[in-house]
Scaffold this active site. Structure first.
Site, PDB file in Angstrom:
ATOM      1  N   ASP A  98       1.344  -1.233   4.925  1.00 17.15           N
ATOM      2  CA  ASP A  98       0.980  -0.032   5.686  1.00 17.15           C
ATOM      3  C   ASP A  98      -0.495   0.199   5.359  1.00 17.15           C
ATOM      4  O   ASP A  98      -0.842   0.922   4.437  1.00 17.15           O
ATOM      5  CB  ASP A  98       1.860   1.149   5.261  1.00 17.15           C
ATOM      6  CG  ASP A  98       1.565   2.400   6.069  1.00 17.15           C
ATOM      7  OD1 ASP A  98       0.878   2.284   7.100  1.00 17.15           O
ATOM      8  OD2 ASP A  98       1.995   3.489   5.665  1.00 17.15           O
ATOM      9  N   CYS A 133       0.879  -1.187   0.000  1.00 14.12           N
ATOM     10  CA  CYS A 133       0.000   0.000   0.000  1.00 14.12           C
ATOM     11  C   CYS A 133       0.906   1.225   0.000  1.00 14.12           C
ATOM     12  O   CYS A 133       1.011   1.939   0.999  1.00 14.12           O
ATOM     13  CB  CYS A 133      -0.921   0.016   1.212  1.00 14.12           C
ATOM     14  SG  CYS A 133      -1.860  -1.507   1.459  1.00 14.12           S
ATOM     15  N   ALA A 134       1.572   1.461  -1.116  1.00 12.50           N
ATOM     16  CA  ALA A 134       2.695   2.408  -1.151  1.00 12.50           C
ATOM     17  C   ALA A 134       2.290   3.860  -0.980  1.00 12.50           C
ATOM     18  O   ALA A 134       3.067   4.679  -0.496  1.00 12.50           O
ATOM     19  CB  ALA A 134       3.468   2.231  -2.462  1.00 12.50           C
ATOM     20  N   CYS A 158      -1.336   3.715  11.258  1.00 14.46           N
ATOM     21  CA  CYS A 158      -1.131   4.932  12.064  1.00 14.46           C
ATOM     22  C   CYS A 158      -2.415   5.177  12.858  1.00 14.46           C
ATOM     23  O   CYS A 158      -2.950   6.272  12.891  1.00 14.46           O
ATOM     24  CB  CYS A 158      -0.750   6.134  11.199  1.00 14.46           C
ATOM     25  SG  CYS A 158      -1.844   6.436   9.800  1.00 14.46           S
ATOM     26  N   GLY A 167       4.602   7.036  -1.272  1.00 12.10           N
ATOM     27  CA  GLY A 167       5.902   6.376  -1.292  1.00 12.10           C
ATOM     28  C   GLY A 167       6.933   6.811  -0.278  1.00 12.10           C
ATOM     29  O   GLY A 167       8.116   6.538  -0.475  1.00 12.10           O
ATOM     30  N   GLY A 168       6.533   7.424   0.833  1.00 15.74           N
ATOM     31  CA  GLY A 168       7.523   7.830   1.835  1.00 15.74           C
ATOM     32  C   GLY A 168       8.344   6.666   2.342  1.00 15.74           C
ATOM     33  O   GLY A 168       9.580   6.717   2.384  1.00 15.74           O
ATOM     34  N   LYS A 169       7.659   5.568   2.723  1.00 18.56           N
ATOM     35  CA  LYS A 169       8.381   4.400   3.225  1.00 18.56           C
ATOM     36  C   LYS A 169       9.079   3.651   2.089  1.00 18.56           C
ATOM     37  O   LYS A 169      10.149   3.075   2.293  1.00 18.56           O
ATOM     38  CB  LYS A 169       7.407   3.481   3.981  1.00 18.56           C
ATOM     39  CG  LYS A 169       7.065   4.024   5.369  1.00 18.56           C
ATOM     40  CD  LYS A 169       6.026   3.207   6.096  1.00 18.56           C
ATOM     41  CE  LYS A 169       4.634   3.556   5.671  1.00 18.56           C
ATOM     42  NZ  LYS A 169       4.197   4.920   6.013  1.00 18.56           N
TER      43      LYS A 169
END
Length: 420
Positions: A304, A233-234, A357, A237-239
């Site tokens: 995520d 679940c990009a 989160c 794309g931070g991670k």
């Protein structure tokens, strides 16, 4: 605040307080429509509008329909959230007698606002009801008060382009109030709300905006050079970018998401970061046949998951009012389905990280325990042990549980599984 800025704030709040759209999207659209507003205008409008969101419970107790009285709501935000002096704003904002009297009564009610948990904690009743089975009243009050304070700005140093110590020294030499984050070895925390997207270190890809908690999720995935990795679940794309830096451009990273727009935002960020081993791909759902080619082949899979976002209320206070028991119930079904589908991609001995989160156990521990019960081919790894192996002194038990009060990050949860 000037009378003109107050008028603009009221216009923004008339839209924001319907809670039909994300508050930041409402604000961005308004500023695009009013291009002549200067930097200071935008700052005053944004700060006051978000103060109204943070203190919406108290404002609602004083006003029956805040969205229909946006000027009064803005004035409440100035007094409750920005500590404005009534005598000071009476003349500058040209308040009439009725408005002045109203604000005087509002200030007199401050002690009354501390009586009920929803006004004292600035949390809607549905969220208090959701937290009550798991937390005591004192914990709920602490949670509400901590997330009602604005968040600092966390940055991640792209290890392909710089070292944290050197970058930190460079920022401090520019008189930026910056410090190393206590847990992530890549993180820098800024205490001044600077417009960082024009800084040379951001423009050249050395720095990315990313909460320290989010950085820890990438570290728990433990990506290594040459591996096949899936960010299921990009999003934007931070991670994915953090994982790419961990692999030093060696190996293959698949960035899946259902949103073409979010993936489009990832592409320029990849270029800026100097990453060439990321392959963004839009999928229709977690059951998209295009993911089938990776079944049993991925060394690492990060989920995520879509969630209520209640761990990010420092940054997104409107989420308290845009979520509900019904939306959370739907998200829980989606999380379960996505985690099950993503697990099929994990190779023998491979690692699967489930993260949210959220602060609700129904989205976190309960999802992890349900997954283990339904998938005996996986075992739970100890997050504290994994972090200790990375020389990170953070022990929240088997699961990663980050909260704003204790860790000064957004609220994050992670469970790490390994296919036997």
């Amino acid at each position: 605040m000037t009378p003109v800025q107050l008028d603009h704030t009221a216009a923004v709040l008339a839209q924001m307080l319907t809670f039909k759209q994300p508050a930041d999207a409402v604000l961005s659209a308004y500023f695009r429509e009013h291009k002549k507003l200067g930097r200071q205008d935008r700052h005053e409008i944004a700060e006051t509008a978000f103060a109204a969101l943070r203190h919406f419970q108290k404002i609602s107790a004083a006003l029956d329909t805040p969205q229909a009285q946006p000027r009064l709501a803005a004035l409440c935000a100035l007094v409750l959230g920005r500590s404005a002096n009534i005598g000071g704003i009476k003349d500058t904002l040209r308040l009439n007698e009725e408005e002045t009297d109203f604000l005087g009564r509002l200030k007199a009610r401050k002690t009354e606002f501390s009586d009920g948990l929803n006004t004292a904690a600035e949390l809607p009743q549905w969220l208090i009801d959701a937290l009550a089975p798991h937390y005591g009243e004192a914990e709920i009050l602490q949670f509400g008060r901590r997330i009602n304070q604005p968040a600092p700005l966390d940055l991640r140093v792209n290890t392909l382009k710089g070292k944290r110590d050197k970058v930190l020294a460079e920022l401090q030499a520019e008189n930026v109030r910056a410090e190393a984050t206590p847990f992530s070895p890549w993180g820098i925390r800024l205490h001044d709300k600077a417009a960082f997207n024009r800084h040379p270190l951001f423009l050249d890809g050395t720095l990315e905006v990313q909460d320290e908690g989010s950085q820890l999720l990438a570290l728990l995935l433990g990506a290594k050079r040459g591996e096949i990795i899936v960010d299921f679940c990009a999003g934007a794309g931070g991670k994915t970018l953090a994982i790419g830096a961990m692999t030093a451009n060696k190996g293959r990273i698949y960035a899946f998401d259902v949103s073409e727009k979010r993936l489009a935002n990832l592409k320029p960020r990849m270029t800026r970061a100097g990453l060439t081993n990321i392959h963004p791909e839009r999928i229709g759902s977690e059951h998209d046949p295009r993911t089938g080619r990776l079944k049993g082949k991925a060394d690492r899979v990060l989920v995520d998951a879509p969630c209520s976002g209640l761990g990010t209320l420092r940054r997104n206070p409107d989420l308290k009012y845009r979520q509900s028991p019904d939306t959370v119930a739907k998200l829980r079904q989606q999380q379960h389905s996505i985690l099950s589908a993503a697990s099929e991609l994990v190779a023998a001995g491979g690692r699967l990280v489930y993260a949210t989160c959220s602060v609700l156990p129904e989205e976190n521990e309960m999802q992890a325990e349900r997954f283990l019960a339904e998938h005996p081919e996986f075992e739970l790894l100890d997050c504290a042990g994994l972090l200790h192996g990375l020389k990170i002194s953070l022990d929240t038990g088997r699961y990663l549980r980050l909260n704003t009060a204790e860790h000064h990050t957004d609220g994050f949860f992670a469970a790490v599984f390994q296919r036997k």
